[in-house]
Scaffold this motif. Sequence first.
Motif, PDB file in Angstrom:
ATOM      1  N   MET A   1       0.837  -1.183   0.000  1.00 58.16           N
ATOM      2  CA  MET A   1       0.000   0.000   0.000  1.00 58.16           C
ATOM      3  C   MET A   1       0.883   1.248   0.000  1.00 58.16           C
ATOM      4  O   MET A   1       1.933   1.274   0.616  1.00 58.16           O
ATOM      5  CB  MET A   1      -0.898  -0.015   1.230  1.00 58.16           C
ATOM      6  CG  MET A   1      -1.813   1.164   1.315  1.00 58.16           C
ATOM      7  SD  MET A   1      -3.053   0.913   2.603  1.00 58.16           S
ATOM      8  CE  MET A   1      -4.292   1.994   2.003  1.00 58.16           C
TER       9      MET A   1
ATOM     10  N   TYR B   1       1.428   5.277   0.900  1.00 58.92           N
ATOM     11  CA  TYR B   1       0.986   6.269   1.870  1.00 58.92           C
ATOM     12  C   TYR B   1       1.440   7.647   1.429  1.00 58.92           C
ATOM     13  O   TYR B   1       2.476   7.795   0.792  1.00 58.92           O
ATOM     14  CB  TYR B   1       1.557   5.944   3.256  1.00 58.92           C
ATOM     15  CG  TYR B   1       1.079   4.614   3.771  1.00 58.92           C
ATOM     16  CD1 TYR B   1      -0.192   4.476   4.313  1.00 58.92           C
ATOM     17  CD2 TYR B   1       1.887   3.480   3.690  1.00 58.92           C
ATOM     18  CE1 TYR B   1      -0.652   3.252   4.770  1.00 58.92           C
ATOM     19  CE2 TYR B   1       1.436   2.253   4.143  1.00 58.92           C
ATOM     20  CZ  TYR B   1       0.174   2.141   4.678  1.00 58.92           C
ATOM     21  OH  TYR B   1      -0.287   0.937   5.120  1.00 58.92           O
TER      22      TYR B   1
ATOM     23  N   LEU C   1      -2.165   1.672  13.964  1.00 61.77           N
ATOM     24  CA  LEU C   1      -1.671   1.526  12.592  1.00 61.77           C
ATOM     25  C   LEU C   1      -0.652   0.402  12.420  1.00 61.77           C
ATOM     26  O   LEU C   1      -0.174   0.163  11.321  1.00 61.77           O
ATOM     27  CB  LEU C   1      -1.043   2.848  12.125  1.00 61.77           C
ATOM     28  CG  LEU C   1      -1.957   4.070  12.127  1.00 61.77           C
ATOM     29  CD1 LEU C   1      -1.193   5.297  11.648  1.00 61.77           C
ATOM     30  CD2 LEU C   1      -3.185   3.841  11.267  1.00 61.77           C
ATOM     31  N   GLU C   2      -0.307  -0.268  13.491  1.00 65.52           N
ATOM     32  CA  GLU C   2       0.699  -1.330  13.408  1.00 65.52           C
ATOM     33  C   GLU C   2       0.257  -2.449  12.470  1.00 65.52           C
ATOM     34  O   GLU C   2      -0.926  -2.728  12.321  1.00 65.52           O
ATOM     35  CB  GLU C   2       0.984  -1.890  14.802  1.00 65.52           C
ATOM     36  CG  GLU C   2       1.750  -0.923  15.669  1.00 65.52           C
ATOM     37  CD  GLU C   2       1.997  -1.448  17.069  1.00 65.52           C
ATOM     38  OE1 GLU C   2       1.578  -2.575  17.398  1.00 65.52           O
ATOM     39  OE2 GLU C   2       2.615  -0.703  17.855  1.00 65.52           O
TER      40      GLU C   2
ATOM     41  N   ARG D   1       0.629  -2.537   9.195  1.00 70.74           N
ATOM     42  CA  ARG D   1       0.236  -2.079   7.861  1.00 70.74           C
ATOM     43  C   ARG D   1       1.436  -1.709   6.987  1.00 70.74           C
ATOM     44  O   ARG D   1       1.262  -1.203   5.884  1.00 70.74           O
ATOM     45  CB  ARG D   1      -0.686  -0.865   7.969  1.00 70.74           C
ATOM     46  CG  ARG D   1      -1.996  -1.148   8.665  1.00 70.74           C
ATOM     47  CD  ARG D   1      -2.888   0.056   8.538  1.00 70.74           C
ATOM     48  NE  ARG D   1      -4.089  -0.047   9.341  1.00 70.74           N
ATOM     49  CZ  ARG D   1      -5.069   0.831   9.310  1.00 70.74           C
ATOM     50  NH1 ARG D   1      -4.995   1.891   8.523  1.00 70.74           N
ATOM     51  NH2 ARG D   1      -6.123   0.690  10.072  1.00 70.74           N
TER      52      ARG D   1
ATOM     53  N   ILE E   1       3.595   0.648   7.628  1.00 71.12           N
ATOM     54  CA  ILE E   1       3.833   2.093   7.634  1.00 71.12           C
ATOM     55  C   ILE E   1       5.265   2.426   8.002  1.00 71.12           C
ATOM     56  O   ILE E   1       5.890   3.278   7.365  1.00 71.12           O
ATOM     57  CB  ILE E   1       2.813   2.797   8.553  1.00 71.12           C
ATOM     58  CG1 ILE E   1       1.425   2.692   7.903  1.00 71.12           C
ATOM     59  CG2 ILE E   1       3.201   4.251   8.804  1.00 71.12           C
ATOM     60  CD1 ILE E   1       0.289   3.164   8.758  1.00 71.12           C
TER      61      ILE E   1
END
Length: 90
Positions: free
Chosen positions: A1, A3, A45-46, A48, A50
């Motif tokens: 994904m 960001y 948010l862990e 994912r 990021i």
Amino acid sequence: MEYNIIQNKEKHRFETTVDGHTGFIIYQTYPGGIAYVHTEVPPELEGRGIASALAKYVLEYARANNLKVKPLCPYVHAYMKRHPEYNDLL
């Protein structure tokens, strides 16, 4: 994904906000280089990817701006060990 990562110069960090929560890497500059000091991703948010996306972004930023990197943050340091293609930034 993917960001949307931005540089927040006022707070000396690169950050991304997802679902109202912000993950970031704090940096300090020095002549000819940049030190990445701390990575933080909220628990919401862990898992994912990021932190990895942030690490890749900040290393590409350093490369694009001809900056040497001091990976003082344990996460960025570990990321660089897993991705030796960034060793030229050290």
